[in-house]
Design an enzyme around this catalytic site. Structure first.
Site, PDB file in Angstrom:
ATOM      1  N   ARG A  99      37.767  36.706  49.690  1.00  0.00           N
ATOM      2  CA  ARG A  99      38.932  36.635  50.576  1.00  0.00           C
ATOM      3  C   ARG A  99      38.546  36.672  52.044  1.00  0.00           C
ATOM      4  NH1 ARG A  99      42.025  40.911  47.050  1.00  0.00           N
ATOM      5  NH2 ARG A  99      40.693  42.130  48.367  1.00  0.00           N
ATOM      6  N   GLU A 115      36.204  51.486  46.642  1.00  0.00           N
ATOM      7  CA  GLU A 115      37.289  52.323  46.158  1.00  0.00           C
ATOM      8  C   GLU A 115      37.270  52.472  44.640  1.00  0.00           C
ATOM      9  OE1 GLU A 115      42.167  52.431  46.445  1.00  0.00           O
ATOM     10  OE2 GLU A 115      41.061  50.735  47.253  1.00  0.00           O
TER      11      GLU A 115
END
Length: 170
Positions: free
Chosen positions: A58, A95
């Site tokens: 992205r 994460e």
């Protein structure tokens, strides 16, 4: 334009407990995508980058039009085995797991002022890995530009004193 309205929230993706911020509706809107690109150009032009560094996948989507508009080259950062020549690599935690990123050893030089671009700053692991790769190449980091920052995860602290531009805080 309300850019946040173009970001879809997907709970429990890619694993339970994670709220994923899906930018595909933003990319599908020529107006919203152009507005984000215009904002990024305005925020980073004064940094005078000679290269844009972005991680797959992205980050590439924002980095390519930004590099063209700023007159800078683009140096892709990819996962192991995806770049055909000799690379520097850095492993890091994110994460919801860990990752390794690679940069061609000849992508940057000591004369380069690098702008790091990505869609999300979460824990800071990906951005910090790109900073480490840039520095290993001998180039300097002029700044970072992100579409959004997940403020509660504290990723900004891993950037130190590097200038950071963020459009959306969530």
């Amino acid at each position: 334009m309300d850019i946040a309205s173009f970001i879809r929230h997907v709970p429990d993706y890619p694993k339970p407990g994670i709220l994923f911020y899906d930018i595909t509706p933003l990319l599908a809107s020529p107006g919203a995508f152009a507005a984000v690109t215009d904002w990024m150009v305005a925020q980073t032009r004064a940094l005078r980058p000679t290269r844009i560094v972005a991680a797959e996948a992205r980050g590439f989507l924002f980095a390519a039009p930004l590099a063209q508009r700023l007159g800078a080259g683009l140096a892709p950062v990819r996962k192991p085995g995806k770049l055909p020549c000799a690379t520097f690599s850095v492993s890091y935690d994110l994460e919801y797991g860990s990752n390794t990123l690679c940069l061609h050893k000849d992508a940057l030089g000591p004369e380069d002022r690098v702008l790091i671009v990505d869609d999300v700053l979460a824990t800071g692991g990906t951005a910090n890995a790109m900073i480490r790769l840039v520095r290993r190449s001998g180039a300097s980091v002029a700044g970072c530009c992100m579409l959004m920052e997940l403020d509660a995860l504290g990723g900004r602290k891993l950037l130190g004193d590097i200038p950071l531009s963020v459009l959306l805080h969530v």
